[in-house]
Design an enzyme around this catalytic site. Structure first.
Site, PDB file in Angstrom:
ATOM      1  N   LYS A 178      44.833  34.045  39.965  1.00  0.00           N
ATOM      2  CA  LYS A 178      45.573  34.530  38.791  1.00  0.00           C
ATOM      3  C   LYS A 178      47.074  34.595  39.079  1.00  0.00           C
ATOM      4  CE  LYS A 178      43.445  38.525  38.158  1.00  0.00           C
ATOM      5  NZ  LYS A 178      42.367  38.590  39.162  1.00  0.00           N
TER       6      LYS A 178
ATOM      7  N   ARG B 295      44.976  34.643  51.474  1.00  0.00           N
ATOM      8  CA  ARG B 295      46.096  35.412  50.935  1.00  0.00           C
ATOM      9  C   ARG B 295      46.452  36.574  51.864  1.00  0.00           C
ATOM     10  NH1 ARG B 295      45.003  37.694  45.103  1.00  0.00           N
ATOM     11  NH2 ARG B 295      43.991  39.337  46.282  1.00  0.00           N
TER      12      ARG B 295
ATOM     13  N   ARG C  50      41.138  45.560  32.201  1.00  0.00           N
ATOM     14  CA  ARG C  50      39.969  45.476  33.074  1.00  0.00           C
ATOM     15  C   ARG C  50      38.787  46.259  32.508  1.00  0.00           C
ATOM     16  NH1 ARG C  50      43.238  44.353  37.959  1.00  0.00           N
ATOM     17  NH2 ARG C  50      41.909  43.855  39.729  1.00  0.00           N
TER      18      ARG C  50
ATOM     19  N   ARG D  28      35.767  45.460  45.304  1.00  0.00           N
ATOM     20  CA  ARG D  28      36.627  44.951  44.219  1.00  0.00           C
ATOM     21  C   ARG D  28      35.904  43.893  43.394  1.00  0.00           C
ATOM     22  NH1 ARG D  28      41.682  42.629  46.484  1.00  0.00           N
ATOM     23  NH2 ARG D  28      42.521  42.818  44.392  1.00  0.00           N
TER      24      ARG D  28
ATOM     25  N   ARG E 242      48.288  42.071  52.437  1.00  0.00           N
ATOM     26  CA  ARG E 242      48.040  43.119  51.447  1.00  0.00           C
ATOM     27  C   ARG E 242      46.966  44.095  51.913  1.00  0.00           C
ATOM     28  NH1 ARG E 242      47.979  40.313  45.611  1.00  0.00           N
ATOM     29  NH2 ARG E 242      46.057  41.485  45.522  1.00  0.00           N
TER      30      ARG E 242
END
Ligand code: AMP
Length: 192
Positions: free
Chosen positions: A14, A128, A89, A145, A134
């Site tokens: 995204k 990522r 969401r 998640r 992160r």
């Protein structure tokens, strides 16, 4: 104005596709995940409230998220449209967004669903994490998640499908090819 929701599980690309869409269509990007991470890194009051929630891979309560998002929209009165990334969401958030936009004489024009398998998501998140480090992407939080996505977030899709706004895009493959399909969907939605 042209308002777009980009929809898909964590790690579906995204962020990557949003950056390309913004560049081409000059939309303002609103990523609630980025906003929460910014609050956490700046140790704001909001950041303190949501830090543990993000660390646990859970959803931040709707009231906090909706207020934060609406304020961000209000802060950008002169843009040609928004791309909402990571929001809504929940159906509650989607309803709140519709009501809020309606009050401004606006609406969601298109919902892009990035469709990817769970294996592909895991690969991408691992990649990522290497790049950005992160904190909420730890392996043990990943399943949580993804679980949140498939147990809660996915139910937002029928809300927009009932409005005839969802275009499903295969999220697996070369970034530019995926982007090409996305551009077609946006251009079609713009002429409708
Ligand atoms: P993201 O970067 O979009 O995957 O978001 C990272 C985290 O921020 C999520 O796992 C949630 O804890 C929180 N978050 C982001 N957007 C929302 C939202 N719309 N509703 C609730 N929590 C959110």
């Amino acid at each position: 104005m042209f308002n777009l929701v980009i929809f898909g599980p964590p790690g579906a690309g995204k962020g990557t596709q949003s950056a390309k869409i913004i560049d081409k269509y000059k939309l303002a990007h609103i990523s609630t995940g980025d906003m929460f991470r910014m609050h956490i890194s700046q140790d704001t009051e909001l950041g303190k409230r949501v830090k543990q929630i993000l660390a646990d891979g859970l959803l931040v309560p709707d009231s906090i998220t909706i207020d934060m998002l609406e304020e961000e929209v209000q802060r950008n009165p002169d843009v040609s449209g928004f791309i909402f990334d990571g929001f809504p969401r929940t159906v509650n958030q989607a309803e709140a967004l519709d009501t809020f936009l309606e009050g401004k004489g606006e609406k969601i024009d298109l919902v892009l669903q990035l469709d990817v398998t769970e294996a592909e998501i895991k690969d991408r998140i691992a990649e990522r994490k290497k790049v950005s480090g992160r904190a909420d992407d730890d392996e043990d939080k990943l399943l949580k998640r993804i679980d949140e996505y498939f147990s809660k977030t996915i139910h937002v899709l029928p809300f927009y499908q009932n409005q005839g706004k969802v275009v499903k895009v295969n999220g697996i493959g070369q970034i530019d090819l995926i982007f090409g399909t996305i551009c077609e969907a946006i251009d079609n939605a713009k002429v409708d």
